[in-house]
Design a protein around this motif. Sequence first.
Motif, PDB file in Angstrom:
ATOM      1  N   ASP A  65      -4.066  16.831  -1.873  1.00  0.00           N
ATOM      2  CA  ASP A  65      -4.830  15.599  -2.082  1.00  0.00           C
ATOM      3  C   ASP A  65      -4.024  14.400  -1.600  1.00  0.00           C
ATOM      4  O   ASP A  65      -2.787  14.408  -1.599  1.00  0.00           O
ATOM      5  CB  ASP A  65      -5.191  15.422  -3.558  1.00  0.00           C
ATOM      6  CG  ASP A  65      -6.093  16.535  -4.062  1.00  0.00           C
ATOM      7  OD1 ASP A  65      -6.701  17.229  -3.214  1.00  0.00           O
ATOM      8  OD2 ASP A  65      -6.197  16.712  -5.290  1.00  0.00           O
ATOM      9  N   LEU A  66      -4.765  13.350  -1.225  1.00  0.00           N
ATOM     10  CA  LEU A  66      -4.155  12.098  -0.779  1.00  0.00           C
ATOM     11  C   LEU A  66      -4.543  10.994  -1.755  1.00  0.00           C
ATOM     12  O   LEU A  66      -5.732  10.756  -1.984  1.00  0.00           O
ATOM     13  CB  LEU A  66      -4.600  11.750   0.641  1.00  0.00           C
ATOM     14  CG  LEU A  66      -4.182  10.371   1.177  1.00  0.00           C
ATOM     15  CD1 LEU A  66      -2.667  10.240   1.214  1.00  0.00           C
ATOM     16  CD2 LEU A  66      -4.784  10.122   2.555  1.00  0.00           C
ATOM     17  N   HIS A  67      -3.545  10.329  -2.325  1.00  0.00           N
ATOM     18  CA  HIS A  67      -3.766   9.217  -3.249  1.00  0.00           C
ATOM     19  C   HIS A  67      -3.272   7.937  -2.586  1.00  0.00           C
ATOM     20  O   HIS A  67      -2.150   7.888  -2.051  1.00  0.00           O
ATOM     21  CB  HIS A  67      -3.019   9.442  -4.566  1.00  0.00           C
ATOM     22  CG  HIS A  67      -3.420  10.703  -5.272  1.00  0.00           C
ATOM     23  ND1 HIS A  67      -4.633  10.859  -5.893  1.00  0.00           N
ATOM     24  CD2 HIS A  67      -2.764  11.866  -5.448  1.00  0.00           C
ATOM     25  CE1 HIS A  67      -4.712  12.053  -6.437  1.00  0.00           C
ATOM     26  NE2 HIS A  67      -3.583  12.701  -6.174  1.00  0.00           N
ATOM     27  N   ILE A  68      -4.107   6.893  -2.655  1.00  0.00           N
ATOM     28  CA  ILE A  68      -3.788   5.599  -2.060  1.00  0.00           C
ATOM     29  C   ILE A  68      -3.716   4.567  -3.178  1.00  0.00           C
ATOM     30  O   ILE A  68      -4.662   4.418  -3.966  1.00  0.00           O
ATOM     31  CB  ILE A  68      -4.834   5.197  -1.002  1.00  0.00           C
ATOM     32  CG1 ILE A  68      -4.928   6.272   0.096  1.00  0.00           C
ATOM     33  CG2 ILE A  68      -4.487   3.844  -0.397  1.00  0.00           C
ATOM     34  CD1 ILE A  68      -6.014   6.010   1.109  1.00  0.00           C
ATOM     35  N   PHE A  69      -2.586   3.873  -3.254  1.00  0.00           N
ATOM     36  CA  PHE A  69      -2.362   2.839  -4.266  1.00  0.00           C
ATOM     37  C   PHE A  69      -2.266   1.475  -3.571  1.00  0.00           C
ATOM     38  O   PHE A  69      -1.742   1.364  -2.457  1.00  0.00           O
ATOM     39  CB  PHE A  69      -1.076   3.098  -5.048  1.00  0.00           C
ATOM     40  CG  PHE A  69      -1.068   4.392  -5.819  1.00  0.00           C
ATOM     41  CD1 PHE A  69      -1.446   4.423  -7.149  1.00  0.00           C
ATOM     42  CD2 PHE A  69      -0.682   5.580  -5.206  1.00  0.00           C
ATOM     43  CE1 PHE A  69      -1.430   5.608  -7.866  1.00  0.00           C
ATOM     44  CE2 PHE A  69      -0.660   6.769  -5.911  1.00  0.00           C
ATOM     45  CZ  PHE A  69      -1.039   6.774  -7.248  1.00  0.00           C
ATOM     46  N   HIS A 104       0.851  -1.190   0.000  1.00  0.00           N
ATOM     47  CA  HIS A 104       0.000   0.000   0.000  1.00  0.00           C
ATOM     48  C   HIS A 104       0.889   1.243   0.000  1.00  0.00           C
ATOM     49  O   HIS A 104       1.863   1.316   0.762  1.00  0.00           O
ATOM     50  CB  HIS A 104      -0.927   0.028   1.223  1.00  0.00           C
ATOM     51  CG  HIS A 104      -1.938  -1.086   1.219  1.00  0.00           C
ATOM     52  ND1 HIS A 104      -1.621  -2.380   1.566  1.00  0.00           N
ATOM     53  CD2 HIS A 104      -3.269  -1.084   0.913  1.00  0.00           C
ATOM     54  CE1 HIS A 104      -2.698  -3.139   1.487  1.00  0.00           C
ATOM     55  NE2 HIS A 104      -3.711  -2.374   1.087  1.00  0.00           N
ATOM     56  N   LEU A 105       0.531   2.191  -0.836  1.00  0.00           N
ATOM     57  CA  LEU A 105       1.300   3.431  -0.968  1.00  0.00           C
ATOM     58  C   LEU A 105       0.375   4.619  -0.774  1.00  0.00           C
ATOM     59  O   LEU A 105      -0.691   4.697  -1.412  1.00  0.00           O
ATOM     60  CB  LEU A 105       1.961   3.512  -2.348  1.00  0.00           C
ATOM     61  CG  LEU A 105       2.686   4.817  -2.697  1.00  0.00           C
ATOM     62  CD1 LEU A 105       3.881   5.030  -1.782  1.00  0.00           C
ATOM     63  CD2 LEU A 105       3.122   4.816  -4.157  1.00  0.00           C
ATOM     64  N   ALA A 106       0.749   5.539   0.104  1.00  0.00           N
ATOM     65  CA  ALA A 106       0.004   6.784   0.350  1.00  0.00           C
ATOM     66  C   ALA A 106       0.885   7.957  -0.056  1.00  0.00           C
ATOM     67  O   ALA A 106       2.015   8.087   0.438  1.00  0.00           O
ATOM     68  CB  ALA A 106      -0.399   6.903   1.817  1.00  0.00           C
ATOM     69  N   VAL A 107       0.359   8.800  -0.932  1.00  0.00           N
ATOM     70  CA  VAL A 107       1.115   9.942  -1.447  1.00  0.00           C
ATOM     71  C   VAL A 107       0.278  11.199  -1.248  1.00  0.00           C
ATOM     72  O   VAL A 107      -0.860  11.277  -1.740  1.00  0.00           O
ATOM     73  CB  VAL A 107       1.461   9.769  -2.940  1.00  0.00           C
ATOM     74  CG1 VAL A 107       2.279  10.959  -3.424  1.00  0.00           C
ATOM     75  CG2 VAL A 107       2.208   8.472  -3.172  1.00  0.00           C
ATOM     76  N   VAL A 108       0.833  12.171  -0.535  1.00  0.00           N
ATOM     77  CA  VAL A 108       0.209  13.488  -0.375  1.00  0.00           C
ATOM     78  C   VAL A 108       0.845  14.415  -1.405  1.00  0.00           C
ATOM     79  O   VAL A 108       2.070  14.567  -1.442  1.00  0.00           O
ATOM     80  CB  VAL A 108       0.400  14.036   1.050  1.00  0.00           C
ATOM     81  CG1 VAL A 108      -0.232  15.417   1.181  1.00  0.00           C
ATOM     82  CG2 VAL A 108      -0.204  13.081   2.070  1.00  0.00           C
ATOM     83  N   THR A 109       0.016  15.021  -2.238  1.00  0.00           N
ATOM     84  CA  THR A 109       0.514  15.884  -3.301  1.00  0.00           C
ATOM     85  C   THR A 109       0.571  17.337  -2.844  1.00  0.00           C
ATOM     86  O   THR A 109       0.108  17.685  -1.749  1.00  0.00           O
ATOM     87  CB  THR A 109      -0.370  15.768  -4.548  1.00  0.00           C
ATOM     88  OG1 THR A 109      -1.718  16.129  -4.207  1.00  0.00           O
ATOM     89  CG2 THR A 109      -0.355  14.344  -5.073  1.00  0.00           C
ATOM     90  N   ARG A 110       1.120  18.158  -3.711  1.00  0.00           N
ATOM     91  CA  ARG A 110       1.323  19.561  -3.357  1.00  0.00           C
ATOM     92  C   ARG A 110       0.009  20.319  -3.186  1.00  0.00           C
ATOM     93  O   ARG A 110      -0.067  21.258  -2.393  1.00  0.00           O
ATOM     94  CB  ARG A 110       2.177  20.235  -4.439  1.00  0.00           C
ATOM     95  CG  ARG A 110       2.545  21.668  -4.113  1.00  0.00           C
ATOM     96  CD  ARG A 110       3.561  22.209  -5.087  1.00  0.00           C
ATOM     97  NE  ARG A 110       3.960  23.560  -4.740  1.00  0.00           N
ATOM     98  CZ  ARG A 110       4.937  24.218  -5.330  1.00  0.00           C
ATOM     99  NH1 ARG A 110       5.622  23.652  -6.299  1.00  0.00           N
ATOM    100  NH2 ARG A 110       5.254  25.436  -4.961  1.00  0.00           N
TER     101      ARG A 110
END
Length: 658
Positions: free
Chosen positions: A294-298, A285-291
């Motif tokens: 927003d939060l994207h979960i892969f 599982h990957l969580a990425v907070v963008t500039r």
Amino acid sequence: MATNFSAERRRLCQFSPSAADCLARASADGRLQLWDTGSGALRQEYTPSAHLSATCSCLAWGPLREARNEHKKKKRKSDQMSALSSLDIVAMGTTAGTILLYSVVKGDLQSQLTGGHDDIVNCLCWRAEENSLFSCSDDQHIVEWTVTTAQVKCKWKADRGPVQTISLGPGGKTLLSAARTIKLWDLEKREVLLSFTGHASLVTSLLFATLPPPTANGRRKSVTNQDAAVDGLYFLSGATHDRLMNAWQIKMKSKEKTAVVSFSLTEEPVYVDVLRPRQKDQPAHLAVVTRNGDLHIFKFILNGRGKKPLTPQHTIQVATQGGEATPTPLPIIAAQFCQDLDTTMRIAYGTGLRPAFERINCSSLEKHNCLIRADPGRSAITLEEDAGKVKTPGKAKEVTVLAPGHMTHAAAPSSKKNKKKLTPKDLSIQERLDVISTDQGQTSGGDATPRADTLAVLLTQGLQSEDSDILQRVFASANESLIRNTVQRIPMSLVVPLLKEVTRRMHGRAGSGMTVQWLRAVLETHTSYLMTCPDVLSSLGSLYELLDSRVATFSKLSRLQGKLKLVLSQTSAKEEQQWQFSSKPLLSYRDESSDEQDEAMEDLLHGHPDSDEDWEEMSDMEAQEQDGEQPEEEEEEGSSEEEGSQEEDGSSEESDED
């Protein structure tokens, strides 16, 4: 300075290990704050002595310390304070190249690491096995520190440019570093094992996505060979101005050094966390907070090269409730998976000085999710009484309270029955405004200019209470030095509200000249602070569009003004030529007259150059000459007559002889 805004935002906010439930955050003015993610309360706050000259540039939580018997015997004050009991040190890199080690147990600075870097520290990572710390800097070097002695253990040059980020490999034998190229280092020999290229900009995020497979008893293999320890593992990387995160596989015997999988994002990443699979066939599982917040979960399984970029399985946004006002996005600043619960994660969001925390169950999420929450920045920060670790400066007994105007006029008239004097705290805001009006009326004959400290207090109260009357009186000041001093005196937390208020006034009534002076003072005084605030981009963007629209016709008007001046100058020149006569005649006629007449005419036109006495003498001489010339003429006439008569007589005589 090569470190960009996104990298700084990612490194100035970091969750603690999952067992502690704490968030470390460095403010724009260099203060370290420790927040309890369970209650949302501020537990500790530390202000370094050089927090303004050497602000914090990155953070890193130290490894969890083992529980000691002496701490077990002591009775804890509350369950919330137990969250900090397992934490030991927070390392803070600074822009001056030093590293501060803050002790969570002591609530104070434990030691300071100096002499390793000459420039800003970009990233930190711990090596728990040997109680050491790695750091990288813009000076192109990587330094390993011995924490117990606060000395440099080893130092080497890692790149030709600034080293942006580092990540320690499993087992602590290898290290990943990145500038524009990602390098895998052998820590014992300090040699490059592999290099990876694929990002066009600076790499700001590095972390391993998989771990070595466990053995049958559930423990990791103890490998002495560094190549075998990381061979076959995957790691993730993100770069500035890049909307793709890349996954790389370490293969020692392969020549392929490009990314195997990419993850599609809406903006560049600023905070990344990964939940590594426990078994080989389990997904990661990957969580990425963008500039943009927003939060994207892969959710993915790394088993080879992918053809297309992976899209997020869930996207989370946070916004305020609409109602009468327009909903405002609340950016997510950090996210972390809970290691004990695979489907649960915690997030931190908010734009103000106080972040809000929430736990989210990923199994109940949809493709796109928007959470409606209250803005935590509008609520006041309340500190509990048991948080004794929050340090506040001491205050003397004799304190002069600063209040608007001269408080002597605001006091009630003295009387024998009522001897109680009013203090500044007893007066309301409206009464303080009346005091200022009274002072200005009574001192109309003298200097009635308000002081900067008085105006700063009024501005602070007006921004906090959003009182339009107070703000109108403050912004009515047109003294440039007073405005500049007032802006310098306001707290840092009110710089952004002041900028928004000035922007709002610029939009209304076409903006007065005094509002422009306030805007100029804010931008000149607090430019460095505003560059660290992401929520001012919208205000500055609208302000730029406003100024751009107002000056759009300036060039056209300037050209029109120049053309009008040219036409008017030509018109006035022609009019002057019509009324002016030339000194030279176009045609002259000369009559056959004597020289005397010409001289007489010249005398009449230009005047006689001689004096009056000469003129009288000349007139007498002319008179005499005229008198003497007449007899000569008569004599000449007489002589001519005699000669004629003689000739006649001679002729007559000749005729007689014949």
